[in-house]
Design an enzyme around this catalytic site. Structure first.
Site, PDB file in Angstrom:
ATOM      1  N   GLY A   1       7.743 -25.543  20.294  1.00  0.00           N
ATOM      2  CA  GLY A   1       7.362 -26.016  19.332  1.00  0.00           C
ATOM      3  C   GLY A   1       5.923 -26.625  19.657  1.00  0.00           C
ATOM      4  O   GLY A   1       5.700 -26.853  20.568  1.00  0.00           O
TER       5      GLY A   1
ATOM      6  N   ARG B   1       1.411 -30.490  20.875  1.00  0.00           N
ATOM      7  CA  ARG B   1       0.393 -31.179  20.985  1.00  0.00           C
ATOM      8  C   ARG B   1      -0.525 -30.818  20.033  1.00  0.00           C
ATOM      9  O   ARG B   1      -1.852 -31.013  20.035  1.00  0.00           O
ATOM     10  CB  ARG B   1      -0.206 -31.341  22.291  1.00  0.00           C
ATOM     11  CG  ARG B   1      -0.313 -29.772  22.812  1.00  0.00           C
ATOM     12  CD  ARG B   1      -1.362 -29.722  23.801  1.00  0.00           C
ATOM     13  NE  ARG B   1      -1.334 -28.549  24.597  1.00  0.00           N
ATOM     14  CZ  ARG B   1      -2.037 -28.212  25.912  1.00  0.00           C
ATOM     15  NH1 ARG B   1      -2.818 -29.189  26.211  1.00  0.00           N
ATOM     16  NH2 ARG B   1      -1.738 -27.112  26.310  1.00  0.00           N
TER      17      ARG B   1
ATOM     18  N   ASP C   1       2.100 -35.518  26.841  1.00  0.00           N
ATOM     19  CA  ASP C   1       1.304 -36.350  26.319  1.00  0.00           C
ATOM     20  C   ASP C   1       0.614 -36.096  24.942  1.00  0.00           C
ATOM     21  O   ASP C   1       0.216 -37.023  24.256  1.00  0.00           O
ATOM     22  CB  ASP C   1       0.094 -37.154  27.188  1.00  0.00           C
ATOM     23  CG  ASP C   1      -0.760 -36.001  27.523  1.00  0.00           C
ATOM     24  OD1 ASP C   1      -0.676 -34.786  27.009  1.00  0.00           O
ATOM     25  OD2 ASP C   1      -1.740 -36.415  28.249  1.00  0.00           O
TER      26      ASP C   1
ATOM     27  N   ASP D   1       6.178 -17.325  23.222  1.00  0.00           N
ATOM     28  CA  ASP D   1       5.918 -18.441  22.239  1.00  0.00           C
ATOM     29  C   ASP D   1       4.134 -18.477  21.958  1.00  0.00           C
ATOM     30  O   ASP D   1       3.460 -18.909  21.309  1.00  0.00           O
ATOM     31  CB  ASP D   1       6.115 -19.959  22.698  1.00  0.00           C
ATOM     32  CG  ASP D   1       5.983 -19.994  24.081  1.00  0.00           C
ATOM     33  OD1 ASP D   1       6.191 -19.311  24.852  1.00  0.00           O
ATOM     34  OD2 ASP D   1       5.155 -20.949  24.482  1.00  0.00           O
ATOM     35  N   ASN D   2       3.553 -17.591  22.990  1.00  0.00           N
ATOM     36  CA  ASN D   2       2.207 -17.487  22.900  1.00  0.00           C
ATOM     37  C   ASN D   2       1.732 -16.237  22.354  1.00  0.00           C
ATOM     38  O   ASN D   2       0.580 -15.653  22.246  1.00  0.00           O
ATOM     39  CB  ASN D   2       1.558 -17.510  24.298  1.00  0.00           C
ATOM     40  CG  ASN D   2       1.811 -18.829  24.826  1.00  0.00           C
ATOM     41  OD1 ASN D   2       1.977 -19.918  24.041  1.00  0.00           O
ATOM     42  ND2 ASN D   2       1.632 -19.183  25.990  1.00  0.00           N
TER      43      ASN D   2
ATOM     44  N   ASP E   1      -3.358 -18.672  21.956  1.00  0.00           N
ATOM     45  CA  ASP E   1      -2.758 -19.661  23.049  1.00  0.00           C
ATOM     46  C   ASP E   1      -3.341 -19.315  24.237  1.00  0.00           C
ATOM     47  O   ASP E   1      -2.963 -18.538  25.166  1.00  0.00           O
ATOM     48  CB  ASP E   1      -1.371 -19.744  22.867  1.00  0.00           C
ATOM     49  CG  ASP E   1      -0.828 -20.978  22.137  1.00  0.00           C
ATOM     50  OD1 ASP E   1      -1.460 -21.501  21.508  1.00  0.00           O
ATOM     51  OD2 ASP E   1       0.175 -21.357  22.620  1.00  0.00           O
TER      52      ASP E   1
HETATM   53  P1  AMP Z   1       1.554 -23.722  26.485  1.00  0.00           P
HETATM   54  O1  AMP Z   1       1.976 -23.468  27.970  1.00  0.00           O
HETATM   55  O2  AMP Z   1       0.291 -24.473  26.118  1.00  0.00           O
HETATM   56  O3  AMP Z   1       1.633 -22.252  25.680  1.00  0.00           O
HETATM   57  O4  AMP Z   1       2.685 -24.823  25.876  1.00  0.00           O
HETATM   58  C1  AMP Z   1       4.027 -24.407  26.076  1.00  0.00           C
HETATM   59  C2  AMP Z   1       4.761 -25.667  25.486  1.00  0.00           C
HETATM   60  O5  AMP Z   1       4.451 -27.022  25.743  1.00  0.00           O
HETATM   61  C3  AMP Z   1       4.262 -25.924  23.904  1.00  0.00           C
HETATM   62  O6  AMP Z   1       5.514 -26.214  23.026  1.00  0.00           O
HETATM   63  C4  AMP Z   1       3.452 -26.826  23.918  1.00  0.00           C
HETATM   64  O7  AMP Z   1       3.176 -27.624  22.670  1.00  0.00           O
HETATM   65  C5  AMP Z   1       3.741 -27.856  24.836  1.00  0.00           C
HETATM   66  N1  AMP Z   1       2.759 -28.259  25.489  1.00  0.00           N
HETATM   67  C6  AMP Z   1       1.683 -28.005  26.460  1.00  0.00           C
HETATM   68  N2  AMP Z   1       1.200 -29.133  26.808  1.00  0.00           N
HETATM   69  C7  AMP Z   1       1.655 -30.097  26.136  1.00  0.00           C
HETATM   70  C8  AMP Z   1       1.090 -31.605  26.265  1.00  0.00           C
HETATM   71  N3  AMP Z   1       0.218 -32.107  26.915  1.00  0.00           N
HETATM   72  N4  AMP Z   1       1.741 -32.576  25.524  1.00  0.00           N
HETATM   73  C9  AMP Z   1       2.702 -31.861  24.885  1.00  0.00           C
HETATM   74  N5  AMP Z   1       3.306 -30.745  24.688  1.00  0.00           N
HETATM   75  C10 AMP Z   1       2.450 -29.895  25.607  1.00  0.00           C
HETATM   76 MG    MG Z   2       1.714 -21.831  23.805  1.00  0.00          MG
END
Ligand code: AMP
Ligand code: MG
Length: 487
Positions: free
Chosen positions: A90, A93, A125, A252-253, A262
């Site tokens: 989900g 951030r 965070d 999810d990306n 993403d």
């Molecule tokens: P990502 O690797 O950026 O595609 O993120 C994978 C998941 O981790 C997604 O649900 C993002 O919203 C969550 N996520 C990544 N970085 C953060 C962060 N700094 N704080 C909160 N959620 C994060």
């Molecule tokens: Mg992502």
């Protein structure tokens, strides 16, 4: 054209209800300032370039002031990360603020990345650091300029708010635009959490909004899957043709619109290296450059699985069989154009493959090869490029065949052919080291380099006198940058 204060948003996704997203207010960042903005992205919202200088833009994107009509929501989704299902992801951030309709009638969703914690933040965070926000900004706008479908980026805002990664960094936000932020993982979430009615509601919403042509088909849900598959195949053809390595092709990306989505530790190839892995946490090379096509296919099968409550399994399997032929056709077409060919011959695929093998054996710079091939008449260009190859006999055989092939292609006007080539072969490409230099300057508070780099990369096919340094071969240190997954 509108002024910023006239831009009002409407969040129709929010009206699907709390099953699909949660209301969350952005958490402001301290002492925000504009790092860079994209005039082309502003124009999508009918905003003039001067809107970037409006202090309200900074206030909106820093979470200090609500955008008129915005209803910030965190969307729920799940997905397969590195092949394993994660039941709860989900927007951890980022927040979907709402959508704006432009004068052309296009709807653009505005998503504020780095806006603070949400119910989906898990251990995170809720923040994004300056370097990753700049990287996403540069790549989104550059890919678009290259003709590669991508989510867009309107601006990056920096701040004094500290965030902790491997070391202390600064929080930033990025305003992302896309017609839809729905991912493959959205469908997986409702499938695996056994919420068929919600799954159907999401499907109906997405089809009505973005795939309305499917409604006229005998089976709109299957037609929807076919469209997603076609768009994904076309996207992958472009990634592979332009040497773009995404790095984190988790489901999810993956956008259901078939746009690049993403951005993490992505990279454009410098030397042609098909096994290149840009994500330094990807120990098994799952997302290596030459594995992106099978992975996209795998991701589509994960989406297909999530649609099985509504679409017959055999139909989905039949649809999945179309992916590779679609990809191959689209990729070959692009590679022909990169080589300056207009007609098609059965052996063209082998010709391109042979060239790529030769390039790989000699670590030839992928982007520069094609650009230089169109810089001068073919015999002279090939003579010059020959110097870059180790297997000279192999290259000579390829070059001789290529000249004969061009002669059969039937373009009598050499200059016209070269002009066509320059329009598909970028002079300027977003190399990791260029992004790195701009980021280091921005981290010191100097935003000049990132703004200049963005401007150059938004016209990648144009000769830009004075900017040639951006088109040079990367320095040795710049070829092997390890891009951390932390962002
Ligand atoms: P990502 O690797 O950026 O595609 O993120 C994978 C998941 O981790 C997604 O649900 C993002 O919203 C969550 N996520 C990544 N970085 C953060 C962060 N700094 N704080 C909160 N959620 C994060
Ligand atoms: Mg992502």
């Amino acid at each position: 054209m509108k002024r910023l204060s006239e831009l009002t948003l409407d969040n129709r996704f929010a009206r699907l209800g709390d099953t699909f997203s949660t209301a969350v207010a952005p958490l402001p960042i301290a002492a925000p300032r504009l790092v860079v903005a994209s005039p082309a992205a502003l124009a999508l919202l009918d905003l003039e370039p001067a809107a970037a200088d409006d202090p309200q833009l900074v206030a909106f994107c820093a979470g200090q002031q609500p955008w008129p009509g915005a209803e910030p929501r965190a969307m729920v989704y799940s997905g397969h990360q590195f092949g394993f299902y994660n039941p709860q992801l989900g927007d951890g951030r980022g927040l979907l603020l709402g959508e704006a309709v432009n004068a052309a009638g296009e709807r653009w969703e505005l998503h504020l990345k780095g806006a603070g914690k949400t119910p989906y933040s898990r251990m995170g965070d809720g923040r994004a650091v300056l370097r990753s926000s700049i990287r996403e900004f540069l790549a989104s706008e550059h890919l678009h300029a290259l003709g590669v479908p991508s989510s867009r980026a309107l601006c990056v805002i920096s701040s004094d708010t500290p965030v902790w990664r491997e070391t202390e960094e600064r929080a930033a936000t990025l305003l992302r635009l896309a017609p839809s932020h729905v991912r493959f993982g959205h469908f997986e979430f409702f499938y695996y959490s056994r919420q068929p009615e919600a799954l159907r509601q999401l499907l109906d919403h997405v089809i009505a909004e973005h795939f309305a042509d499917c409604l006229a088909q005998p089976d709109p849900y299957r037609a929807f899957f076919d469209r997603v598959l076609e768009r994904t195949a076309a996207l992958l053809a472009r990634w592979q043709a332009y040497g773009f390595c995404h790095g984190v092709m988790n489901t999810d990306n993956m956008s259901i619109l078939g746009i690049t989505f993403d951005f993490g530790p992505y990279a454009f190839l410098d030397d042609f290296d098909p096994g290149f892995v840009c994500n330094h946490s990807d120990d098994t090379g799952r997302y290596a450059f030459d594995n992106q096509v099978p992975i996209a296919h795998w991701n589509l099968s994960a989406l297909a699985q999530a649609l099985t409550p509504f679409v017959d399994k055999d139909s989905l399997l039949d649809s999945l069989k179309r992916f590779l032929p679609l990809f191959r056709g689209s990729w070959l077409e692009l590679m022909r154009r990169r080589l300056g060919l207009v007609t098609a011959e059965a052996e063209d695929r082998e010709r391109v493959q042979r060239l790529l093998q030769l390039m790989q054996g000699s670590a030839v710079d992928y982007s520069r090869f094609f650009r230089e091939l169109g810089d001068s008449p073919a015999p002279a260009a090939l003579q010059r490029l020959r110097e870059d190859f180790l297997d000279l006999a192999g290259f000579d055989a390829w070059a001789e065949d290529h000249l004969a092939r061009l002669a059969r292609d039937g373009e009598p006007d050499e200059a016209a052919r070269r002009a066509r080539m320059q329009a598909v072969n970028p002079k300027y490409i977003l190399r990791n080291y260029l992004a790195q230099e701009a980021i280091e300057a921005a981290e010191r508070g100097d935003y000049g380099p990132v703004r200049e780099l963005h401007a150059v990369l938004s016209r990648p096919f144009d000769e830009q006198p004075g900017m040639e340094r951006y088109a040079e071969r990367p320095p040795e240190w710049g070829k092997h940058l390890e891009i951390s997954c932390s962002s």
